[in-house]
Structures are given as C-alpha cells and as structure tokens.
Design a protein around this motif. Structure first.
Motif, PDB file in Angstrom:
ATOM      1  N   ALA A   9       0.834  -1.200   0.000  1.00  0.00           N
ATOM      2  CA  ALA A   9       0.000   0.000   0.000  1.00  0.00           C
ATOM      3  C   ALA A   9       0.867   1.248   0.000  1.00  0.00           C
ATOM      4  N   ASN A  10       1.929   1.232   0.792  1.00  0.00           N
ATOM      5  CA  ASN A  10       2.861   2.362   0.790  1.00  0.00           C
ATOM      6  C   ASN A  10       3.480   2.572  -0.584  1.00  0.00           C
ATOM      7  N   ALA A  11       3.936   1.478  -1.186  1.00  0.00           N
ATOM      8  CA  ALA A  11       4.637   1.574  -2.470  1.00  0.00           C
ATOM      9  C   ALA A  11       3.726   2.022  -3.600  1.00  0.00           C
ATOM     10  N   SER A  12       2.405   1.811  -3.437  1.00  0.00           N
ATOM     11  CA  SER A  12       1.454   2.229  -4.477  1.00  0.00           C
ATOM     12  C   SER A  12       0.665   3.461  -4.059  1.00  0.00           C
ATOM     13  N   ALA A  13       1.135   4.146  -2.985  1.00  0.00           N
ATOM     14  CA  ALA A  13       0.589   5.436  -2.534  1.00  0.00           C
ATOM     15  C   ALA A  13      -0.812   5.344  -1.942  1.00  0.00           C
ATOM     16  N   HIS A  14      -1.211   4.174  -1.441  1.00  0.00           N
ATOM     17  CA  HIS A  14      -2.477   4.049  -0.718  1.00  0.00           C
ATOM     18  C   HIS A  14      -2.173   4.198   0.782  1.00  0.00           C
ATOM     19  N   TYR A  15      -1.822   5.400   1.191  1.00  0.00           N
ATOM     20  CA  TYR A  15      -1.251   5.599   2.519  1.00  0.00           C
ATOM     21  C   TYR A  15      -2.242   5.326   3.654  1.00  0.00           C
ATOM     22  N   THR A  16      -3.493   5.695   3.477  1.00  0.00           N
ATOM     23  CA  THR A  16      -4.468   5.452   4.538  1.00  0.00           C
ATOM     24  C   THR A  16      -4.669   3.958   4.763  1.00  0.00           C
ATOM     25  N   ARG A  17      -4.737   3.189   3.697  1.00  0.00           N
ATOM     26  CA  ARG A  17      -4.858   1.730   3.813  1.00  0.00           C
ATOM     27  C   ARG A  17      -3.602   1.144   4.448  1.00  0.00           C
ATOM     28  N   ALA A  18      -2.446   1.721   4.131  1.00  0.00           N
ATOM     29  CA  ALA A  18      -1.211   1.251   4.741  1.00  0.00           C
ATOM     30  C   ALA A  18      -1.233   1.470   6.247  1.00  0.00           C
ATOM     31  N   ILE A  19      -1.704   2.606   6.682  1.00  0.00           N
ATOM     32  CA  ILE A  19      -1.772   2.899   8.118  1.00  0.00           C
ATOM     33  C   ILE A  19      -2.640   1.869   8.835  1.00  0.00           C
ATOM     34  N   MET A  20      -3.803   1.562   8.245  1.00  0.00           N
ATOM     35  CA  MET A  20      -4.703   0.602   8.875  1.00  0.00           C
ATOM     36  C   MET A  20      -4.041  -0.759   9.043  1.00  0.00           C
ATOM     37  N   ALA A  21      -3.370  -1.232   7.992  1.00  0.00           N
ATOM     38  CA  ALA A  21      -2.733  -2.547   8.053  1.00  0.00           C
ATOM     39  C   ALA A  21      -1.556  -2.549   9.024  1.00  0.00           C
ATOM     40  N   LEU A  22      -0.732  -1.514   8.979  1.00  0.00           N
ATOM     41  CA  LEU A  22       0.477  -1.491   9.811  1.00  0.00           C
ATOM     42  C   LEU A  22       0.160  -1.237  11.276  1.00  0.00           C
ATOM     43  N   GLU A  23      -0.909  -0.495  11.556  1.00  0.00           N
ATOM     44  CA  GLU A  23      -1.344  -0.346  12.949  1.00  0.00           C
ATOM     45  C   GLU A  23      -1.691  -1.713  13.540  1.00  0.00           C
ATOM     46  N   ARG A  24      -2.274  -2.596  12.734  1.00  0.00           N
ATOM     47  CA  ARG A  24      -2.619  -3.928  13.230  1.00  0.00           C
ATOM     48  C   ARG A  24      -1.352  -4.742  13.537  1.00  0.00           C
ATOM     49  N   VAL A  25      -0.326  -4.583  12.699  1.00  0.00           N
ATOM     50  CA  VAL A  25       0.925  -5.300  12.957  1.00  0.00           C
ATOM     51  C   VAL A  25       1.554  -4.810  14.258  1.00  0.00           C
ATOM     52  N   VAL A  26       1.665  -3.487  14.404  1.00  0.00           N
ATOM     53  CA  VAL A  26       2.317  -2.913  15.579  1.00  0.00           C
ATOM     54  C   VAL A  26       1.528  -3.239  16.850  1.00  0.00           C
ATOM     55  N   ALA A  27       0.203  -3.394  16.737  1.00  0.00           N
ATOM     56  CA  ALA A  27      -0.610  -3.703  17.908  1.00  0.00           C
ATOM     57  C   ALA A  27      -0.253  -5.064  18.506  1.00  0.00           C
ATOM     58  N   VAL A  28       0.112  -6.029  17.643  1.00  0.00           N
ATOM     59  CA  VAL A  28       0.436  -7.368  18.147  1.00  0.00           C
ATOM     60  C   VAL A  28       1.936  -7.630  18.169  1.00  0.00           C
ATOM     61  N   GLN A  29       2.706  -6.797  17.434  1.00  0.00           N
ATOM     62  CA  GLN A  29       4.169  -6.939  17.417  1.00  0.00           C
ATOM     63  C   GLN A  29       4.799  -5.557  17.608  1.00  0.00           C
ATOM     64  N   PRO A  30       4.698  -5.004  18.808  1.00  0.00           N
ATOM     65  CA  PRO A  30       5.186  -3.639  19.032  1.00  0.00           C
ATOM     66  C   PRO A  30       6.686  -3.474  18.796  1.00  0.00           C
ATOM     67  N   ASP A  31       7.446  -4.552  18.786  1.00  0.00           N
ATOM     68  CA  ASP A  31       8.895  -4.456  18.567  1.00  0.00           C
ATOM     69  C   ASP A  31       9.287  -4.685  17.106  1.00  0.00           C
ATOM     70  N   ASN A  32       8.328  -4.776  16.210  1.00  0.00           N
ATOM     71  CA  ASN A  32       8.608  -5.011  14.804  1.00  0.00           C
ATOM     72  C   ASN A  32       9.108  -3.709  14.169  1.00  0.00           C
ATOM     73  N   ALA A  33      10.425  -3.561  14.094  1.00  0.00           N
ATOM     74  CA  ALA A  33      11.017  -2.312  13.601  1.00  0.00           C
ATOM     75  C   ALA A  33      10.638  -2.027  12.153  1.00  0.00           C
ATOM     76  N   GLN A  34      10.535  -3.075  11.327  1.00  0.00           N
ATOM     77  CA  GLN A  34      10.186  -2.867   9.930  1.00  0.00           C
ATOM     78  C   GLN A  34       8.780  -2.296   9.817  1.00  0.00           C
ATOM     79  N   ALA A  35       7.838  -2.867  10.596  1.00  0.00           N
ATOM     80  CA  ALA A  35       6.464  -2.375  10.559  1.00  0.00           C
ATOM     81  C   ALA A  35       6.393  -0.935  11.047  1.00  0.00           C
ATOM     82  N   ARG A  36       7.150  -0.604  12.090  1.00  0.00           N
ATOM     83  CA  ARG A  36       7.131   0.757  12.609  1.00  0.00           C
ATOM     84  C   ARG A  36       7.725   1.743  11.590  1.00  0.00           C
ATOM     85  N   GLY A  37       8.771   1.304  10.892  1.00  0.00           N
ATOM     86  CA  GLY A  37       9.340   2.160   9.863  1.00  0.00           C
ATOM     87  C   GLY A  37       8.380   2.392   8.711  1.00  0.00           C
ATOM     88  N   GLU A  38       7.703   1.313   8.274  1.00  0.00           N
ATOM     89  CA  GLU A  38       6.713   1.457   7.198  1.00  0.00           C
ATOM     90  C   GLU A  38       5.549   2.328   7.644  1.00  0.00           C
TER      91      GLU A  38
END
Length: 440
Positions: free
Chosen positions: A68-97
């Motif tokens: 989603a980030n790479a195709s400029a769908h930023y709002t959709r990217a936020i929704m997906a990545l918030e879910r990752v960080v919620a269950v994997q708060p130490d996931n540095a890649q997800a936090r960077g994305e």
C-alpha cells in the motif's frame, strides 16, 4: 477525525474479531515477490481483496502495508500497519513502514517519531537508508523551508457575443412610464466583439519560521475589444498580502485586499477588504477550507451604489489516484448599501461552484466548471416596479495542453445565463477563447 485515529479504531475492531497470526502462505509469498519486482499495485490488489478475512495476521498485514505504501495508498497502509504494531510492538520494519505511511498523509510529527525509533532499533541496511531519506524529507517539509515566489504572463484571444452583458432586446416596456415602450441605447444592447486580453500574476511566501510566513500576490489584466465595442475595454488590478500560520495539517491565513477596476479608461470601482481562511489537509490528496470575507465597494462615478460586502463559504478539493481532480464549494453573503433610501441596491446572495479536471496524458487534460448564484435585492426597482431577483448560471468546458515545460495552452468555451425580474439585467453570454500562459 484524524486519519490515524480512524485507522487505529478500525485496526482494533478487526483485531478483536479476527485471529492474530497465521503462517506465511502462497498468497503472501506471491505478493512479496510482486512487490520485490516493482509491481506494487499488483501486490496491493492481490492482498486487498482478502483483507477482510485475513486482517489480524501480521505477516499478511505487513506485506499489505508495504505494498500500500509503495502504491501510494497511505491510509490503507496505516490501517494494516497499525494492526501489525498492535500485536508486534517491537517489529522495527512495521514501525518504519508506518512512519512512511504517516508521512504520506501529512502527519510529520508521528512520522518523525516512528522513523527515528525504527532507526535506533536497528533495521536492514537498505531499509535504514530509506528511513534516512524519509527523515530528510520530513525536515524539508517542516522547514517548508525556503521563501519562494512565482509569476506568470498570459495572452488570450477570443470571441464574445455579449461583451457588455446586455439584454438582446432593443425595446422594453417600462412600468414606471405607464408601460410605454422605450428604446435601449445601442451601448446597452448585447454587443458582439472579438477581444485580446493580457494578464500577469505574481505570488510569494516569505518564511519567517516553520510555522509563520508572510504571503502576498498581485494580479492584473486588460482586455481590448474590436470595432465599436472598444468602449467596453477594461482593466483591473488586485493586490493582497498578509500572514500564514501552519501547524501539522492546518493552515490559517489572514490577508488584506485592494482592488481597482476601470472601463474605457475611466475608474469604475475600488475595493478594499480582509479575508480569513482556515484550511485542513486530510492528506496529500485532499483538503477542506472555511473562509470569511468583509469588504467595501466604492463606485467613483455612482457613489449611490457604494456597498459593504460580507461572504462566508466552504470549499473541498481532492485529487484521485488516477489524477482526476475535483473541487466544490458553497457560500452565502450580502451586500449592504451605504446610502440611505436605496434598498433596491443591496442584496442577499448565495451560491455554489464545482469543477473537474481529467488528465488524458502527461501533457493533456480536459476540464469543466459550473457555478450558480442567486441574488435577492432589498427593494423594488424604481423603473420596473418589481422586486429584483437574479439567478445566474455559468458553465465552461475546455482543454489544458502543456506543449513544453512552463508553457500552457488553454482553449475553452464559457456560457453565462442570468435570469432576472429586471429585464435590463436578463441576458445570455457565450465566450470562446484560447489562452497561452508562460510560468516562471
């Protein structure tokens, strides 16, 4: 409601309803492969179709967020990545994305925090370089960084079938004269003419600090008509200047305005005023504004028409991923006559306007605009003994062509129809024009 708060609520709701993890499967691997080969939109489409049933799986959500980030769908990217960080708060890649996505929607403060945290926590070399680049971009945007100015010149040729906005009829029945038929002077009847127009504009911003700026612009134009219509030649000059205050996605502006308008080399109207505006940018593709204007109109040759004008309005503009641009707005206001005993010269007004522009290629686009305004006057017209009511509709359609950088050619057709209970103000008008602009 801020985009990040909405996405967090959606992510939380999905996490409550769905399992938190599943093994990486063929769908996720295929999407990863497409993403690594530069086919981000394809990867996003593959995963987006399964988001409802797969949301909550961090492996799925991470690749969905990246695509989603790479195709400029930023709002959709936020929704997906918030879910990752919620269950994997130490996931540095997800936090960077997630920081990258927040930057995409204009949340620079949130983007900076997450990007810096991800960099400190350690990321792969390539990802680390990307984070450095994004942090530098945040710095540039937050600085807004430099004072700037731009200007343009434009020349237009065209044909106007009603250069003086006059009625088509030559004779009118005037109730104030007992219904007698009165001939209108030739200068008051709709007059066809070819025209040549020149205009120029200058705008600038002087940045005082990341939030405060001085802003201003100036616009001038002059139009010359062919033949006997040269008596309708006109010129105008408008200048305004003020201050702008930016914080996160919001911008507040307050500017003073000065303007003058003349016909056939004689000053007709001067205007002064103040405009205040609040703009909220939802992301890099949409924004809304609320504005208010108060001003004074002074007529050099007809001081009886002097008036105070006030208007408030709202606008919304958005650019779609396809490049389609649209805007719309509505406003209400009034003009109060300053002279006593002439209520027929003041009026209440309300209107709306909208427009679309669709790109047909990298250098070509078509556009259309439409607007409507109604004006209800405060008293009966002394000649026609009727309460004046105007209903004005304006529409245009045209094409924008960029044959070379900084050059623009715009052919267009415009139509105006004003229906009025006062026959002298009832008219149709059609204009065809071709404009050539050079920007600097």
């Amino acid at each position: 409601m801020p985009v990040r708060l909405v996405s967090r609520l959606c992510a939380t709701a999905l996490l409550v309803a769905l399992p938190c993890h599943a093994e990486v499967d063929d769908l996720v691997r295929d999407a990863q492969s497409a993403l690594s080969q530069g086919r981000a939109q394809q990867a996003f489409d593959m995963l987006s179709a399964k988001e409802v049933e797969r949301a909550g799986d961090p492996d799925f959500d991470l690749v969905l967020g990246m695509s989603a980030n790479a195709s400029a769908h930023y709002t959709r990217a936020i929704m997906a990545l918030e879910r990752v960080v919620a269950v994997q708060p130490d996931n540095a890649q997800a936090r960077g994305e997630l920081g990258r996505a927040l930057f995409g929607v204009g949340d620079r403060k949130g983007a900076r925090t997450l990007l810096q945290e991800s960099k400190l926590e350690g990321t792969p070399i390539v990802a680390g370089e990307t984070i450095d680049q994004l942090l530098q971009a945040v710095d540039r945007v937050e600085a807004s960084g430099q004072s700037s100015y731009k200007w343009y010149v434009e020349a237009t040729v065209g044909n106007d079938d009603n250069a003086n906005a006059g009625p088509a009829t030559r004779n009118l029945a005037v109730p104030a004269f007992g219904g007698a038929i009165v001939a209108i002077q030739p200068s008051g009847i709709a007059t066809k003419a070819r025209f040549f127009n020149t205009s120029a504009g200058l705008s600038g911003r002087l940045v005082l600090d990341p939030r405060w700026s001085l802003i201003g612009n100036a616009f001038g134009s002059a139009r010359w008509h062919s033949g006997d219509a040269d008596q309708f030649d006109y010129a105008q000059l408008d200048v305004n200047g003020g201050v702008s205050y930016r914080v996160e996605r919001e911008e507040y502006t307050l500017v003073a305005q000065l303007g003058t308008y003349e016909i056939d080399h004689a000053r007709v109207r001067n205007s002064t005023g103040v405009v205040g505006e609040w703009t909220y940018r939802f992301d890099g593709f949409s924004q809304a504004s609320i504005y208010g204007q108060v001003g004074r109109l002074s007529y050099a040759q007809q001081p009886l028409s002097d008036a105070d004008r006030s208007v408030i309005g709202v606008t919304y503009a958005q650019i779609a991923r396809s490049g389609l641009f649209g805007y719309g707005g509505a406003y209400i206001g009034r003009e109060d006559e300053r002279a006593p005993g002439v209520p027929q010269l003041g009026h209440h007004l309300a209107g709306w306007r909208a427009g679309l522009q669709k790109p047909l290629g990298p250098a070509l686009a078509i556009f259309g605009t439409v607007s409507y305004e109604k004006r209800n006057f405060g008293g009966a017209d002394p000649l026609f003994l009727a309460q004046r009511r105007d209903r004005q509709t304006t529409a245009s359609i045209g094409m924008s062509w960029v044959p070379a950088p900084t050059w623009r050619v715009t052919p267009q057709v415009a139509w105006t129809r004003t229906e009025s209970t006062v026959p002298l103000a009832d008219y149709d008008r059609h204009i065809f024009s071709v404009a050539v602009r050079r920007e600097f």
